[in-house]
Write a protein that holds these residues in place. Structure first.
Motif, PDB file in Angstrom:
ATOM      1  N   ASN A 161      41.566  37.343  27.574  1.00 41.99           N
ATOM      2  CA  ASN A 161      41.167  38.451  26.688  1.00 41.99           C
ATOM      3  C   ASN A 161      42.057  38.378  25.455  1.00 41.99           C
ATOM      4  O   ASN A 161      43.047  37.622  25.434  1.00 41.99           O
ATOM      5  CB  ASN A 161      41.225  39.800  27.421  1.00 41.99           C
TER       6      ASN A 161
ATOM      7  N   ARG B 114      46.123  44.417  40.258  1.00 40.23           N
ATOM      8  CA  ARG B 114      47.581  44.541  40.156  1.00 40.23           C
ATOM      9  C   ARG B 114      48.310  44.085  41.410  1.00 40.23           C
ATOM     10  O   ARG B 114      49.518  43.889  41.381  1.00 40.23           O
ATOM     11  CB  ARG B 114      47.952  46.007  39.881  1.00 40.23           C
TER      12      ARG B 114
ATOM     13  N   LYS C  25      32.570  36.625  26.798  1.00 39.32           N
ATOM     14  CA  LYS C  25      32.971  37.961  27.262  1.00 39.32           C
ATOM     15  C   LYS C  25      32.702  38.965  26.148  1.00 39.32           C
ATOM     16  O   LYS C  25      33.150  38.771  25.003  1.00 39.32           O
ATOM     17  CB  LYS C  25      34.460  37.921  27.599  1.00 39.32           C
TER      18      LYS C  25
ATOM     19  N   SER D 134      41.581  43.677  36.185  1.00 34.69           N
ATOM     20  CA  SER D 134      42.756  44.558  36.119  1.00 34.69           C
ATOM     21  C   SER D 134      43.353  44.707  37.523  1.00 34.69           C
ATOM     22  O   SER D 134      43.710  45.805  37.958  1.00 34.69           O
ATOM     23  CB  SER D 134      42.362  45.919  35.531  1.00 34.69           C
TER      24      SER D 134
ATOM     25  N   THR E 156      39.611  38.530  39.530  1.00 31.38           N
ATOM     26  CA  THR E 156      40.411  37.823  38.532  1.00 31.38           C
ATOM     27  C   THR E 156      41.789  38.437  38.531  1.00 31.38           C
ATOM     28  O   THR E 156      41.949  39.655  38.361  1.00 31.38           O
ATOM     29  CB  THR E 156      39.770  37.803  37.127  1.00 31.38           C
TER      30      THR E 156
ATOM     31  N   LEU F 240      45.788  38.697  26.116  1.00 33.62           N
ATOM     32  CA  LEU F 240      46.407  37.533  26.777  1.00 33.62           C
ATOM     33  C   LEU F 240      46.567  36.373  25.791  1.00 33.62           C
ATOM     34  O   LEU F 240      47.548  35.629  25.849  1.00 33.62           O
ATOM     35  CB  LEU F 240      45.543  37.093  27.978  1.00 33.62           C
TER      36      LEU F 240
ATOM     37  N   ASP G 223      43.626  35.342  35.613  1.00 39.61           N
ATOM     38  CA  ASP G 223      43.526  36.161  34.406  1.00 39.61           C
ATOM     39  C   ASP G 223      44.743  35.861  33.538  1.00 39.61           C
ATOM     40  O   ASP G 223      45.757  36.561  33.601  1.00 39.61           O
ATOM     41  CB  ASP G 223      43.507  37.634  34.848  1.00 39.61           C
TER      42      ASP G 223
ATOM     43  N   PHE H  55      37.536  47.478  35.741  1.00 42.85           N
ATOM     44  CA  PHE H  55      38.998  47.408  35.635  1.00 42.85           C
ATOM     45  C   PHE H  55      39.654  48.359  36.644  1.00 42.85           C
ATOM     46  O   PHE H  55      39.898  49.534  36.361  1.00 42.85           O
ATOM     47  CB  PHE H  55      39.433  47.784  34.218  1.00 42.85           C
TER      48      PHE H  55
ATOM     49  N   THR I  60      39.791  33.883  33.354  1.00 43.13           N
ATOM     50  CA  THR I  60      39.406  34.906  32.372  1.00 43.13           C
ATOM     51  C   THR I  60      40.550  35.051  31.371  1.00 43.13           C
ATOM     52  O   THR I  60      41.725  34.965  31.736  1.00 43.13           O
ATOM     53  CB  THR I  60      39.129  36.283  33.021  1.00 43.13           C
TER      54      THR I  60
END
Ligand code: E4P
Length: 217
Positions: free
Chosen positions: A28, A166, A83, A164, A183, A31, A6, A129, A26
């Motif tokens: 977004n 972590r 996406k 999402s 991801t 990013l 990601d 997420f 991935t």
């Protein structure tokens, strides 16, 4: 379980690709902004580096503009996954693209009901997420469990793409539930290699081998 990274950092993508363990990418808008790169130049470059699905996200929120953006993104490469956000407009675009054989990743999923709609719209991937639910004191992994159960009940082909992420626990717990993809930020993928007993054991092996005075080569 497949691993996507990601990020929009091409150096991280190349580095992880060289391990042979990377299955996709991935991105977004946040990013892309962080990378400082030109979106329409960067995505084709990523698609050449990684053979698996590369998610490129639309920017518009209204149906007509979103559809035009999606059509343009879909033409970039065969491994593009367009996406779209989990909105009514996003799922209409998802249905259109999926009916024409384009992979769609439906993002910003925060409930099992939303995931059900995305599967019915033919999404190739649903992105729940996890971390952002944890951030508001809900259990993001509960959502992964619910979606896996529902998709299995109806044999939906939509892949559960845990987003999402972590930490490695998010990955392991999702893998135990049978989620298809995680991801992850590059640092979380790299954390998976790590265990203090591996480091300790290796240091002892290196020392003991040195003491034998031998060489393999
Ligand atoms: C998924 O596709 C998103 O890009 C991403 O996982 C969001 O993660 P964040 O909540 O850490 O921003």
């Amino acid at each position: 379980m497949k691993f996507f990274v990601d990020t929009a950092d091409i150096n991280d993508i190349k580095d992880l690709e060289s391990t042979g363990l990377l299955d996709g990418v991935t991105t977004n808008p946040s990013l892309i902004a962080k990378s400082g790169q030109n979106f329409l130049e960067l995505i084709p470059e990523i698609c050449k580096v990684v053979k698996g699905p590369v998610s490129a996200e639309v920017a518009a929120t209204d149906y007509d503009t979103m559809q035009k953006e999606a059509d343009k993104l879909a033409k970039i490469a065969d491994n593009i996954a367009v996406k779209v956000p989990l909105t009514e407009a996003g799922l209409k675009v998802c249905k259109n693209l999926s009916d024409n054989g384009t992979m769609v990743n439906v993002t910003l999923c925060f409930s099992a009901g939303q995931a059900l709609l995305a599967a019915k719209a033919g999404a190739a991937f649903i992105s729940p997420f996890v971390g952002r639910l944890d951030d508001i004191c809900l259990d993001g992994l509960d959502l992964i469990a619910d979606i896996c159960t529902i998709y299995n009940n109806y044999d939906f082909k939509t892949e559960v793409l845990v987003a999402s992420v972590r930490n490695p626990v998010h990955i392991i717990e999702s893998a135990k539930m049978g989620a298809d993809v995680a991801t992850c930020p590059p640092n979380v993928i790299r954390q998976l290699y790590k265990h203090p007993l591996t480091d300790k054991g290796l240091a002892a092996f290196v020392e003991d081998w040195k003491n034998t005075g031998q060489s393999i080569l």
